[in-house]
Enzyme design. Structure first.
Site, mmCIF file in Angstrom:
data_model
loop_
_atom_site.group_PDB
_atom_site.id
_atom_site.type_symbol
_atom_site.label_atom_id
_atom_site.label_comp_id
_atom_site.label_asym_id
_atom_site.label_seq_id
_atom_site.Cartn_x
_atom_site.Cartn_y
_atom_site.Cartn_z
ATOM 1 N N GLY A 200 4.329 1.919 1.911
ATOM 2 C CA GLY A 200 5.504 2.440 1.226
ATOM 3 C C GLY A 200 6.099 3.641 1.949
ATOM 4 O O GLY A 200 7.320 3.775 2.044
ATOM 5 N N SER B 218 0.817 -1.204 0.000
ATOM 6 C CA SER B 218 0.000 0.000 0.000
ATOM 7 C C SER B 218 0.854 1.258 0.000
ATOM 8 O O SER B 218 2.052 1.228 0.303
ATOM 9 C CB SER B 218 -0.902 0.002 1.244
ATOM 10 N N GLU C 271 6.593 -0.493 -5.187
ATOM 11 C CA GLU C 271 5.438 -0.710 -6.061
ATOM 12 C C GLU C 271 4.204 -0.626 -5.194
ATOM 13 O O GLU C 271 3.952 -1.504 -4.367
ATOM 14 C CB GLU C 271 5.496 -2.069 -6.769
#
Length: 461
Positions: free
Chosen positions: A214, A210, A231
């Protein structure tokens, strides 16, 4: 703080398994082992490293049935579809092995009289891979294979929803004969994971998850000068242009929206359709959606299973309800899918029209089986709405005009642009995001660049 954790299967809400979290001493031992293994592993020839990693991939392919069962029982993906993830793993791993020579080759500038000059890629050291549950093998392999082949040691911390996947990776690499310390797994809670991110023995962190996750990972690594690949989320749009092949667009976009119960990083989450096709597209989309076989994922006839957990399904239910309250219309009637059970992980697919960008369902990541569809007047209208998002992972355009697709792709703020396909990672292309979808690159030859550092050689004759 608990020293163990349980995995609740979304199939029936029961406890599937329990595992112990790694202790501080076990984490310290893993870091030491990874550090001690670096010299020997990077001294191994590239050919040998590729062969050893290839044997691990062979093992996973040979154990596809076990792997598929682990996927289905831990996250609820239908058993009819779970084996396909191992096929995707093999495709990506084999490709990254095949291009290793190119990805790790010396870079030589133009000749300069009296000098030899080149840039050489060197391994970073120890790479920490933080992998999610939604595609537990695929998301991990994107980094595991190039990191190991490049000469790094790797520690894998998998989602606490999918510890069996981490254990299967561990078994695969042990079976392949990797030296001790080169590949290790750790089961960790949130706080211990962030502590590990900040450990001085870690040289790179690859995180998939999420946006909030991150940010936490980036903050934990922020005191040190190491790379972090992120990502993160997505709200991936699709545009059905006035010259689209409508049956193909419907077929692919239904699958792109609802495969894996919509729990894909690059799932299609919002669709914009040229007014010329809007009614026919919506009618066809609803018809195909109603035909899903929704139910127990262990039934081989099921092609849509539950979400990963009841709380995730309830979150999407609230998003749908808020949209309807604000004026949207839900086109899949309650009761059409008998298995749909409020308060459970079983959430039936839903198609919404009458939506707009004031609604969460068109702006915030859903990560579930719901799609909003809006009519647009032209390409400019579509571009404006598609870019009206804090995310930028992928976008797709459905058209017969290749040049228009490229012009359109240039105008969209995403890491990947598709024409007449969606929800797919090509290992030959860089997997990357824009805006809140993250930063960094995996796959392709550029995936090796992220997992190495460059050393310049300047030799005077």
């Amino acid at each position: 703080m608990s020293q163990t954790f349980s995995v609740i299967t979304p199939i029936d809400g029961s406890v599937l398994l329990e595992r112990a979290y790694a202790s501080d001493n076990q984490v310290a031992a893993a870091l030491t082992a990874a550090r001690d293994a670096r010299h020997g592993w990077r001294a191994t020839t590239l050919t040998e490293r590729i062969a050893l990693v290839g044997r691990a991939v062979d093992w996973l392919v040979a154990n596809k049935v076990r792997a598929a069962d682990a996927i289905t029982r831990q996250i609820g993906r239908p058993i009819s579809q779970s084996p396909g993830e191992i096929g995707g793993l093999e495709e990506r791993a084999r490709y990254m092995m095949a291009i290793a020579d190119e990805g790790l080759a010396d870079i030589r500038p133009t000749t300069k009289a009296g000098f030899e000059r080149f840039l050489r890629r060197k391994p970073l050291g120890t790479v920490l891979v933080l992998a999610p549950w939604n595609y537990p093998f695929l998301t991990a392999i994107n980094t595991l294979v190039p990191a190991l082949i490049a000469g790094n040691t790797v520690i894998l911390k998998h989602s606490s929803q999918t510890p069996l996947v981490a254990e299967l990776f561990d078994e695969a690499f042990r079976s392949a004969g990797l030296p001790a310390g080169v590949f290790q797994i750790l089961h960790l809670d949130h706080d211990a994971t962030l502590k590990l991110v900040g450990a001085p023995e870690i040289d790179f962190v690859a995180f998939t998850g999420s946006v909030d996750g991150g940010r936490a990972v980036q903050q934990a690594a922020g005191r040190r000068f190491i790379g972090v690949g992120l990502e993160l989320g997505g709200k991936d749009p699709a545009y059905v242009r006035n010259d689209a092949d409508l049956p193909s667009a419907i077929d692919n976009l239904v699958d792109g929206a609802f495969f894996n119960a919509g729990q894909s990083c690059c799932a299609v989450e919002r669709i914009y359709v040229h007014r010329r096709h809007y009614k026919d597209f919506v009618d066809g989309f609803v018809e195909l959606t109603r035909a899903y076989r929704f139910g127990n994922p262990l039934d081989s006839k099921t092609n849509l299973g539950p979400m990963v957990r009841a709380s995730a399904a309830d979150s999407v239910r609230r998003q749908i309800a808020a949209a309807v309250t604000a004026g949207a219309k839900a086109l899949i009637p309650a009761g059409h899918f008998a298995v749909d059970a409020p308060g459970s992980a079983y959430l039936a697919p839903q198609v919404l029209v009458g939506v707009d960008h004031t609604m969460s369902v068109m702006c915030d990541e859903s990560f579930g089986p719901v799609i909003g569809i809006m009519p647009v007047n032209d390409d400019l209208d579509a571009v404006r709405l598609m870019n009206d998002s804090r995310y930028g992972l992928t976008a797709s355009i459905w058209t017969r005009d290749r040049d228009a697709a490229i012009r359109f792709g240039e105008a969209i703020d995403t890491g990947t642009v598709f024409m007449n396909r969606c929800d797919y990672l090509d290992p030959a292309l860089a997997w990357t995001g824009a805006k809140d979808s993250g930063r960094g690159v995996s796959l392709s030859v550029l995936g090796y660049a992220q997992l190495t550092r460059v050393k310049s050689f300047h030799l005077k004759g």
